[in-house]
Design an enzyme around this catalytic site. Structure first.
Site, PDB file in Angstrom:
ATOM      1  N   HIS A 124       0.836  -1.199   0.000  1.00  0.00           N
ATOM      2  CA  HIS A 124       0.000   0.000   0.000  1.00  0.00           C
ATOM      3  C   HIS A 124       0.877   1.259   0.000  1.00  0.00           C
ATOM      4  O   HIS A 124       0.889   2.024   0.965  1.00  0.00           O
ATOM      5  CB  HIS A 124      -0.916   0.013   1.228  1.00  0.00           C
ATOM      6  CG  HIS A 124      -1.890  -1.120   1.270  1.00  0.00           C
ATOM      7  ND1 HIS A 124      -1.525  -2.409   1.603  1.00  0.00           N
ATOM      8  CD2 HIS A 124      -3.236  -1.160   1.030  1.00  0.00           C
ATOM      9  CE1 HIS A 124      -2.589  -3.190   1.559  1.00  0.00           C
ATOM     10  NE2 HIS A 124      -3.634  -2.458   1.214  1.00  0.00           N
TER      11      HIS A 124
ATOM     12  N   SER B  78      -1.106   4.798   0.332  1.00  0.00           N
ATOM     13  CA  SER B  78      -1.560   5.097   1.682  1.00  0.00           C
ATOM     14  C   SER B  78      -0.402   5.523   2.576  1.00  0.00           C
ATOM     15  O   SER B  78      -0.600   6.253   3.550  1.00  0.00           O
ATOM     16  CB  SER B  78      -2.248   3.870   2.292  1.00  0.00           C
ATOM     17  OG  SER B  78      -3.382   3.506   1.535  1.00  0.00           O
TER      18      SER B  78
ATOM     19  N   GLY C  77      -3.748  -3.845  11.425  1.00  0.00           N
ATOM     20  CA  GLY C  77      -4.105  -4.203  10.052  1.00  0.00           C
ATOM     21  C   GLY C  77      -5.594  -4.394   9.889  1.00  0.00           C
ATOM     22  O   GLY C  77      -6.150  -4.098   8.839  1.00  0.00           O
TER      23      GLY C  77
ATOM     24  N   LEU D  67      -8.701  -2.795  10.430  1.00  0.00           N
ATOM     25  CA  LEU D  67      -8.978  -1.389  10.701  1.00  0.00           C
ATOM     26  C   LEU D  67      -9.962  -1.224  11.852  1.00  0.00           C
ATOM     27  O   LEU D  67     -10.913  -1.979  11.997  1.00  0.00           O
ATOM     28  CB  LEU D  67      -9.505  -0.715   9.440  1.00  0.00           C
ATOM     29  CG  LEU D  67      -8.482  -0.608   8.304  1.00  0.00           C
ATOM     30  CD1 LEU D  67      -9.105   0.008   7.060  1.00  0.00           C
ATOM     31  CD2 LEU D  67      -7.262   0.194   8.738  1.00  0.00           C
TER      32      LEU D  67
ATOM     33  N   GLY E 152     -10.707   6.503   6.510  1.00  0.00           N
ATOM     34  CA  GLY E 152     -11.698   5.490   6.192  1.00  0.00           C
ATOM     35  C   GLY E 152     -12.082   4.648   7.397  1.00  0.00           C
ATOM     36  O   GLY E 152     -13.245   4.256   7.547  1.00  0.00           O
TER      37      GLY E 152
ATOM     38  N   LYS F   7      -3.679  11.192  -1.117  1.00  0.00           N
ATOM     39  CA  LYS F   7      -3.196   9.834  -1.294  1.00  0.00           C
ATOM     40  C   LYS F   7      -2.253   9.797  -2.492  1.00  0.00           C
ATOM     41  O   LYS F   7      -2.536  10.387  -3.545  1.00  0.00           O
ATOM     42  CB  LYS F   7      -4.386   8.899  -1.516  1.00  0.00           C
ATOM     43  CG  LYS F   7      -4.122   7.440  -1.197  1.00  0.00           C
ATOM     44  CD  LYS F   7      -5.436   6.690  -1.088  1.00  0.00           C
ATOM     45  CE  LYS F   7      -5.216   5.284  -0.588  1.00  0.00           C
ATOM     46  NZ  LYS F   7      -6.507   4.587  -0.349  1.00  0.00           N
TER      47      LYS F   7
ATOM     48  N   GLU G 283     -17.500  -3.868  24.248  1.00  0.00           N
ATOM     49  CA  GLU G 283     -16.631  -5.041  24.388  1.00  0.00           C
ATOM     50  C   GLU G 283     -15.380  -4.960  23.525  1.00  0.00           C
ATOM     51  O   GLU G 283     -14.323  -5.481  23.913  1.00  0.00           O
ATOM     52  CB  GLU G 283     -17.419  -6.303  24.042  1.00  0.00           C
ATOM     53  CG  GLU G 283     -18.475  -6.682  25.061  1.00  0.00           C
ATOM     54  CD  GLU G 283     -19.786  -5.935  24.891  1.00  0.00           C
ATOM     55  OE1 GLU G 283     -20.673  -6.107  25.754  1.00  0.00           O
ATOM     56  OE2 GLU G 283     -19.922  -5.172  23.894  1.00  0.00           O
TER      57      GLU G 283
ATOM     58  N   GLN H 195     -29.046 -13.936  25.472  1.00  0.00           N
ATOM     59  CA  GLN H 195     -28.085 -13.847  26.570  1.00  0.00           C
ATOM     60  C   GLN H 195     -27.245 -15.110  26.734  1.00  0.00           C
ATOM     61  O   GLN H 195     -26.364 -15.157  27.594  1.00  0.00           O
ATOM     62  CB  GLN H 195     -28.821 -13.599  27.894  1.00  0.00           C
ATOM     63  CG  GLN H 195     -29.863 -12.496  27.840  1.00  0.00           C
ATOM     64  CD  GLN H 195     -29.270 -11.148  27.526  1.00  0.00           C
ATOM     65  OE1 GLN H 195     -28.468 -10.629  28.296  1.00  0.00           O
ATOM     66  NE2 GLN H 195     -29.647 -10.576  26.394  1.00  0.00           N
TER      67      GLN H 195
ATOM     68  N   ARG I  36     -23.886 -19.527  35.425  1.00  0.00           N
ATOM     69  CA  ARG I  36     -24.696 -18.606  36.214  1.00  0.00           C
ATOM     70  C   ARG I  36     -25.204 -19.224  37.518  1.00  0.00           C
ATOM     71  O   ARG I  36     -25.100 -18.637  38.584  1.00  0.00           O
ATOM     72  CB  ARG I  36     -25.880 -18.129  35.374  1.00  0.00           C
ATOM     73  CG  ARG I  36     -26.788 -17.159  36.117  1.00  0.00           C
ATOM     74  CD  ARG I  36     -27.978 -16.767  35.267  1.00  0.00           C
ATOM     75  NE  ARG I  36     -28.738 -15.666  35.849  1.00  0.00           N
ATOM     76  CZ  ARG I  36     -29.808 -15.133  35.313  1.00  0.00           C
ATOM     77  NH1 ARG I  36     -30.242 -15.576  34.141  1.00  0.00           N
ATOM     78  NH2 ARG I  36     -30.440 -14.142  35.895  1.00  0.00           N
TER      79      ARG I  36
END
Length: 611
Positions: free
Chosen positions: A31, A34, A117, A119, A150, A241, A358, A419, A465
């Site tokens: 790339h 970039s 890598g 993204l 991006g 770019k 998360e 759940q 649980r």
């Protein structure tokens, strides 16, 4: 900045650009465009603002540089060449077999603490590093993250922006390379720097809008970022770019490809340079903070006592942290359900509330372990699947961290399928180098929590649980890669884990009354599996039933099948095949066909041919 410095930085940026083109040309892929857009940004950072002792990459006082836009790796490698870390010969091994200069950065490369890598992964990890610097290491290092425009479309980026803004992480700077073009066309906001600034400002960030090809503006922005207090900084840099080469500059369809005529492009850029940069080492203190420790006694439970393994986990981790100051914990806003609230009360300085984010939780844990801490990141098993790509990237990073998923399986009861963790064992078994543990009682949980701290790679602990009876004495040991034979018999082997261990034991007595004796195996170590013991039991009885509170694909049953592949015996898998609804725990196990009655039917069918 005087005129001499300005000219040097322009030349250094051009060198980085040329070397990015050369590396991609040698590889035949990569790339470069970039990389070319961010050359000035990284030239100024490298020469004037990054504080790293290249002779001691492990110096705790070092700044951290995270290439969130990891596809711009040619630029990173060009920076390493300019600073003398690699030579030109190694630069041209980019993407080659056996080269440490892989297509996207990995930690085997100097200055790279985590792989990037995918993204949207790098900035959240940078947030974790900045959080570590402020609240754990308590050192003044700066964390710099080079981000693509991006990737700001990724939700994980906004989890990171919100978390960093809320925490006021002034030691974090996101350098956003706004080059307008993504892989297949324009990005969402194009060159609308003000649009980015409005969004980031709303999340509590200090924003600076600059021309990303002007070293003077970049130098000012980086200085301002380091001087900013009480909030993180985002440098919004307008760039092109493929800047500097007319054949590719600001042109669509050039992403992820070497330049068609690299020699012409290099000539247009003025040819190769041989500039070198002496990276400034840190000047601040180099000793990370350490938490006080005290002798403790591991939790112990009486046989027959009823304790939920989720509660046993929280108590065990809190006790372990008394003796080990490097233990930290991260929560996805469910600590009162996972047992982690016990840790939070005992060790508030080492507890991190990540809220319902998360991906950011896992990324923060990756950042913390990169600095030598031992994080336990905890949520419901079902919700950890939201961060699965981040777990995958953690493995690519060779990260050492523990993930704990509570509320595994249908046995949680009436909450319903949204759940219920029913895919987690399969997911974590497939992670490279992972360990998957599933305790059935409180004493086993406590011992496995202790062992998990010193294992390598990704460790996943599944907890239940509901309360379950204690079946092991407090001094019992549970080696990872082993299993426990709780009952021996002649007619069939029942392999279970977690909640189904108790169902298997409950099935054994009635089967005995019918004249069928079974061996009950507690496969608490799902990966690595106790294959030798399982093979011996299977050969002894000639029949195997596996039973798991999990989908049939990829879980315990498939692990046992793999272990018995060289010595096949008749095997029946009991697992959750339907879509559960709401019901009581015992009803859920019965409806799923994994309770004691289902085990009796399966064993009877194997032994008596369905009679």
């Amino acid at each position: 900045m005087d005129e001499v410095d300005y000219r040097f930085l322009c030349e250094l940026a051009t060198q980085l650009r040329v070397d990015s083109v050369r590396a991609a040309a040698a590889a035949g892929s990569g790339h470069p465009t970039s990389s070319m857009s961010a050359a000035e940004l990284m030239a100024v950072l490298l020469a004037r603002h990054l504080r790293v002792d290249l002779t001691d990459p492990r110096d705790p006082a070092n700044d951290h540089l995270v290439f969130s836009k990891g596809h711009a790796s040619p630029l990173l490698y060009a920076m390493l060449k300019a600073s003398g870390v690699i030579d030109d010969e190694e630069l041209l091994t980019f993407r080659g077999r056996g080269s440490r200069l892989q297509g996207h950065p990995v930690p085997s490369v100097p200055l790279v603490g985590v792989a990037t890598g995918s993204l949207g992964f790098g900035l959240p990890v940078a947030v974790g590093l900045a959080l570590t610097g402020r609240r754990l290491d308590r050192l003044p290092y700066q964390v710099w993250a080079l981000c693509g425009d991006g990737e700001t479309a990724e939700g994980s980026m906004w989890e990171a922006f919100e978390f960093a803004g809320q925490e006021g992480l002034a030691n974090l700077t996101a350098i956003i390379d706004v080059n307008r073009l993504g892989q297949r066309g324009p990005t969402r906001l194009g060159w609308d720097l003000a649009g980015y600034a409005r969004r980031l400002g709303a999340f509590g960030w200090h924003t600076i809008e600059i021309d990303g090809h002007d070293p003077g503006q970049i130098d000012y922005a980086l200085s301002d970022a380091r001087a900013t207090r009480r909030r993180p900084t985002a440098i919004l840099a307008r760039t092109c770019k493929g800047f500097g080469v007319s054949a590719v500059e600001d042109r669509e369809g050039k992403h992820g490809k070497p330049l068609d005529d690299a020699e012409q492009a290099i000539a247009e850029l003025g040819g190769p340079r041989r500039l070198t940069v002496r990276v400034t080492p840190p000047t601040g203190p180099g000793t990370a903070y350490g938490f006080a420790i005290s002798p403790g006694s591991p939790p112990a439970y009486e046989i027959g006592e009823r304790v939920a393994t989720r509660a046993a986990f929280g108590r065990a981790l809190a006790e372990l942290a008394n003796e080990r100051g490097e233990i930290v914990a991260l929560d996805g806003e469910v600590a009162d359900s996972t047992g982690l609230d016990t840790f939070a009360e005992a060790h508030p300085e080492r507890f991190f509330e990540c809220h319902i984010a998360e991906q950011q939780m896992v990324a923060a844990a990756v950042g913390m372990q990169a600095r030598g801490w031992k994080p336990y990141a905890v949520s419901f098993a079902a919700f950890l699947t939201r961060a699965y790509d981040f777990v995958r990237m953690a493995a690519v990073s060779r990260a050492d961290l523990c993930l704990v998923g509570s509320h595994g399986g249908v046995s949680i009861g009436a909450d319903g399928p949204s759940q219920m963790g029913l895919e987690d064992l399969a997911a974590f078994r497939s992670i490279h180098g992972s360990t998957v543990l599933y305790p059935c009682d409180a004493n086993q949980t406590a011992r496995l929590v202790e062992q998990a701290a010193d294992l390598e790679g990704i460790r996943y602990l599944r907890t239940t649980r509901g309360e379950t009876p204690v079946v092991y004495a407090p001094d019992e040991r549970f080696p990872v890669g082993g299993c426990k034979i709780l009952r021996t018999g002649d007619d069939a082997t029942v392999v279970a884990a977690g909640i189904t261990v108790h169902e298997a034991l409950a099935a054994a007595g009635p089967l005995e009354e019918e004249g069928i004796s079974i061996t009950v195996v507690d496969a608490y170590s799902v990966k690595p599996l106790g294959a030798a013991e399982l093979l011996s039991a299977a050969r002894s009885t000639g029949r195997v039933v596996t039973v798991e509170d999990h989908r049939p694909e990829g879980g315990l049953g498939d692990a046992v099948l793999a272990a018995l592949a060289d010595a096949p015996v008749p095997l029946v898998k009991l697992a959750v095949t339907g879509m559960p609804g709401s019901a009581a725990p015992a009803e859920q196990l019965a409806d799923a066909g994994i309770d004691r009655h289902a085990i009796r039917r399966a064993v009877r069918a194997l032994v008596r041919g369905g009679s």
